[in-house]
Design a protein around this motif. Structure first.
Motif, PDB file in Angstrom:
ATOM      1  N   GLY A 150      38.639 -45.552  42.835  1.00  0.00           N
ATOM      2  CA  GLY A 150      38.298 -44.986  41.538  1.00  0.00           C
ATOM      3  C   GLY A 150      38.985 -45.643  40.357  1.00  0.00           C
ATOM      4  O   GLY A 150      38.460 -45.595  39.245  1.00  0.00           O
ATOM      5  N   ILE A 210      32.342 -37.639  34.907  1.00  0.00           N
ATOM      6  CA  ILE A 210      33.221 -37.409  36.052  1.00  0.00           C
ATOM      7  C   ILE A 210      34.647 -37.610  35.555  1.00  0.00           C
ATOM      8  O   ILE A 210      34.995 -38.675  35.048  1.00  0.00           O
ATOM      9  CB  ILE A 210      32.926 -38.362  37.218  1.00  0.00           C
ATOM     10  N   SER A 235      38.494 -38.411  35.471  1.00  0.00           N
ATOM     11  CA  SER A 235      39.327 -39.360  36.210  1.00  0.00           C
ATOM     12  C   SER A 235      40.388 -38.649  37.041  1.00  0.00           C
ATOM     13  O   SER A 235      40.508 -38.866  38.243  1.00  0.00           O
ATOM     14  CB  SER A 235      39.995 -40.340  35.245  1.00  0.00           C
ATOM     15  N   ALA A 266      38.655 -35.613  39.138  1.00  0.00           N
ATOM     16  CA  ALA A 266      37.513 -36.119  39.920  1.00  0.00           C
ATOM     17  C   ALA A 266      36.323 -35.164  39.925  1.00  0.00           C
ATOM     18  O   ALA A 266      35.418 -35.308  40.755  1.00  0.00           O
ATOM     19  CB  ALA A 266      37.940 -36.430  41.357  1.00  0.00           C
ATOM     20  N   HIS A 269      32.930 -43.388  35.750  1.00  0.00           N
ATOM     21  CA  HIS A 269      32.865 -43.270  37.212  1.00  0.00           C
ATOM     22  C   HIS A 269      31.450 -43.042  37.749  1.00  0.00           C
ATOM     23  O   HIS A 269      31.292 -42.799  38.946  1.00  0.00           O
ATOM     24  CB  HIS A 269      33.746 -42.096  37.668  1.00  0.00           C
ATOM     25  N   HIS A 298      27.764 -44.316  41.763  1.00  0.00           N
ATOM     26  CA  HIS A 298      28.508 -43.218  42.379  1.00  0.00           C
ATOM     27  C   HIS A 298      27.618 -41.988  42.539  1.00  0.00           C
ATOM     28  O   HIS A 298      27.421 -41.486  43.645  1.00  0.00           O
ATOM     29  CB  HIS A 298      29.722 -42.902  41.504  1.00  0.00           C
ATOM     30  N   PHE A 321      31.784 -32.650  43.418  1.00  0.00           N
ATOM     31  CA  PHE A 321      32.542 -33.767  43.977  1.00  0.00           C
ATOM     32  C   PHE A 321      31.607 -34.888  44.422  1.00  0.00           C
ATOM     33  O   PHE A 321      30.533 -34.629  44.966  1.00  0.00           O
ATOM     34  CB  PHE A 321      33.378 -33.318  45.184  1.00  0.00           C
ATOM     35  N   MET A 363      35.186 -39.097  45.474  1.00  0.00           N
ATOM     36  CA  MET A 363      36.617 -38.916  45.314  1.00  0.00           C
ATOM     37  C   MET A 363      36.901 -37.450  45.044  1.00  0.00           C
ATOM     38  O   MET A 363      36.036 -36.699  44.585  1.00  0.00           O
ATOM     39  CB  MET A 363      37.188 -39.814  44.214  1.00  0.00           C
ATOM     40  N   SER A 379      40.378 -34.620  44.046  1.00  0.00           N
ATOM     41  CA  SER A 379      41.770 -34.430  43.670  1.00  0.00           C
ATOM     42  C   SER A 379      42.279 -33.103  44.205  1.00  0.00           C
ATOM     43  O   SER A 379      41.596 -32.080  44.096  1.00  0.00           O
ATOM     44  CB  SER A 379      41.925 -34.469  42.147  1.00  0.00           C
ATOM     45  N   ARG A 402      44.723 -37.892  44.235  1.00  0.00           N
ATOM     46  CA  ARG A 402      43.279 -38.184  44.265  1.00  0.00           C
ATOM     47  C   ARG A 402      42.959 -39.270  45.277  1.00  0.00           C
ATOM     48  O   ARG A 402      43.448 -40.392  45.169  1.00  0.00           O
ATOM     49  CB  ARG A 402      42.816 -38.643  42.877  1.00  0.00           C
ATOM     50  N   SER A 458      39.950 -41.628  47.036  1.00  0.00           N
ATOM     51  CA  SER A 458      38.594 -42.163  46.890  1.00  0.00           C
ATOM     52  C   SER A 458      38.145 -42.720  48.231  1.00  0.00           C
ATOM     53  O   SER A 458      38.935 -43.331  48.952  1.00  0.00           O
ATOM     54  CB  SER A 458      38.564 -43.294  45.851  1.00  0.00           C
TER      55      SER A 458
END
Length: 385
Positions: free
Chosen positions: A17, A156, A158, A161, A186, A190, A314, A317, A319, A354, A356
């Motif tokens: 990520g 999204i 950071s 997530a 992100h 994705h 989600f 990734m 968190s 987090r 990924s």
């Protein structure tokens, strides 16, 4: 798929990520463009660059579903958002409505421009844990006022997530006549991105994260009606051009002399790699792995999910809250002792771990992380459980 990437074999890489990871064939295409330029820089920059750029833009326009003349390439979303901000003509008292989940560099950039203009950056709190999409929307709009001129929102987040309901917020913003700037760093590669369906005023996203492009490849989309209001960060040959195109927007922003644009030009190779390797299926498998592992990490860390465990919130990734007063020490320990590359981040006085997952990852990578965290809990006081 790990052999297709250049990642160290002794490294458990759970941080796609942050800066992505570029596959070998895409990186080779990137270097091919650099070599071609160096063989005759004048001919490449003056004659061939425009042709290669057109192909790259056509490929990306199809991938994100927008008009080929409605976006420009940028090195990263921060450059894109700075380009927007300096042309907004903010006045004292104007408000920019965001959330308290935005990217730190963006918070700092808004604070910079607000300090100069007298505008106010409003970080509307979004309560964790998330209960529903409707909760996010309701809490977000509690921050709007008669002074709100701009909505700035990451699609999204950071640090957390989390996927935010950007489409619904853009729709209401249009009804209220409020300009929308969406930070989709992100998003491309994705989760699905359809610019025409989303209809933001401005949208920026990266190719070098989840689309697997070389570092320094992003884009800035601008709604056609706003393009002539956007000044370039750097004034160059496109201003008062001797050979103007039909788009002053492109003239001003696309041609900046001797920048290394090779990362942009290999966009067709980037998208070709994704299609060749059925990346949608690989992404779906990664998303399932993210969700399946979340509960056991919560149990290990004596923590709770920050949102319902579904694809609504989600992607590849996730968190997990972790109780520690030493986030940097925890991150360094995971890397130095256990060879795990993973971020430990602070947001709103909470710390998040987090992870990924991409196609080069396996369950074994998450098992390594689990074992390392269990060992840290047993042998140190860095993590509180």
């Amino acid at each position: 798929m790990k052999d297709a990437f250049q990642l160290k074999t002794d490294l458990t890489f759970l941080n796609h990520g942050s800066f992505g990871a570029c596959p070998k064939p895409v990186f080779e295409n990137f270097q091919d463009f650099q070599r071609e330029m160096e063989q005759d820089p004048v001919y490449f920059i003056q004659k061939k660059f425009a042709m290669h750029l057109a192909k790259a833009k056509e490929a990306l326009a199809t991938f994100i579903n927008c008009n080929v003349n409605d976006f420009i390439f940028t090195p990263n979303p921060t450059v894109g958002v700075n380009t927007i901000m300096r042309s907004l003509n903010l006045q004292e008292g104007d408000e920019i409505l965001a959330t308290n989940h935005e990217y730190g560099a963006m918070d700092r950039t808004w604070n910079f421009y607000c300090k100069k203009s007298g505008a106010k950056y409003v970080r509307q709190p979004i309560t964790l844990p998330i209960i529903s999409k409707e909760q996010i929307i309701e809490e977000f709009w509690q921050g709007v006022s008669a002074k709100t001129k701009i909505i700035f929102l990451n699609q999204i987040s950071s640090t957390t997530a989390l996927i935010f309901p950007v489409k619904e917020i853009c729709e209401k913003a249009r009804e209220l006549g409020i300009t929308t700037i969406i930070d989709g760093a992100h998003v491309p590669g994705h989760i699905e991105l359809d610019i025409k369906a989303l209809q933001p005023d401005y949208y920026t996203g990266t190719l070098h994260k989840w689309m697997l492009a070389p570092k320094g490849s992003s884009f800035l989309y601008v709604r056609k009606e706003l393009q002539n209001q956007l000044d370039p960060l750097v004034v160059s040959w496109g201003y008062d051009s001797l050979a103007p195109s039909e788009s002053p927007f492109l003239d001003l922003h696309e041609y900046q002399g001797t920048n290394d644009n090779a990362a942009y030009l290999c966009t067709p190779a980037v998208i070709g790699f994704l299609h060749q390797h059925n990346w949608v299926q690989k992404s779906d498998a990664a998303k399932k792995m993210v969700l399946q592992n979340y509960p056991r990490f919560c149990a290990l860390l004596n923590s709770n999910p920050i949102a319902p465990l579904s694809a609504e919130f989600f992607g590849q990734m996730a968190s997990i809250p972790v109780r520690t007063s030493k986030p940097e020490e925890l991150k360094d320990l995971l890397f130095d002792k256990y060879k795990i590359q993973i971020p430990v981040m602070l947001l709103n006085n909470e710390v998040y771990l987090r992870y990924s997952i991409n196609a080069y990852n396996s369950q074994a990578d998450l098992d390594v992380l689990y074992g390392a965290l269990a060992d840290i809990i047993q042998t140190t006081t860095i993590i509180e459980v």
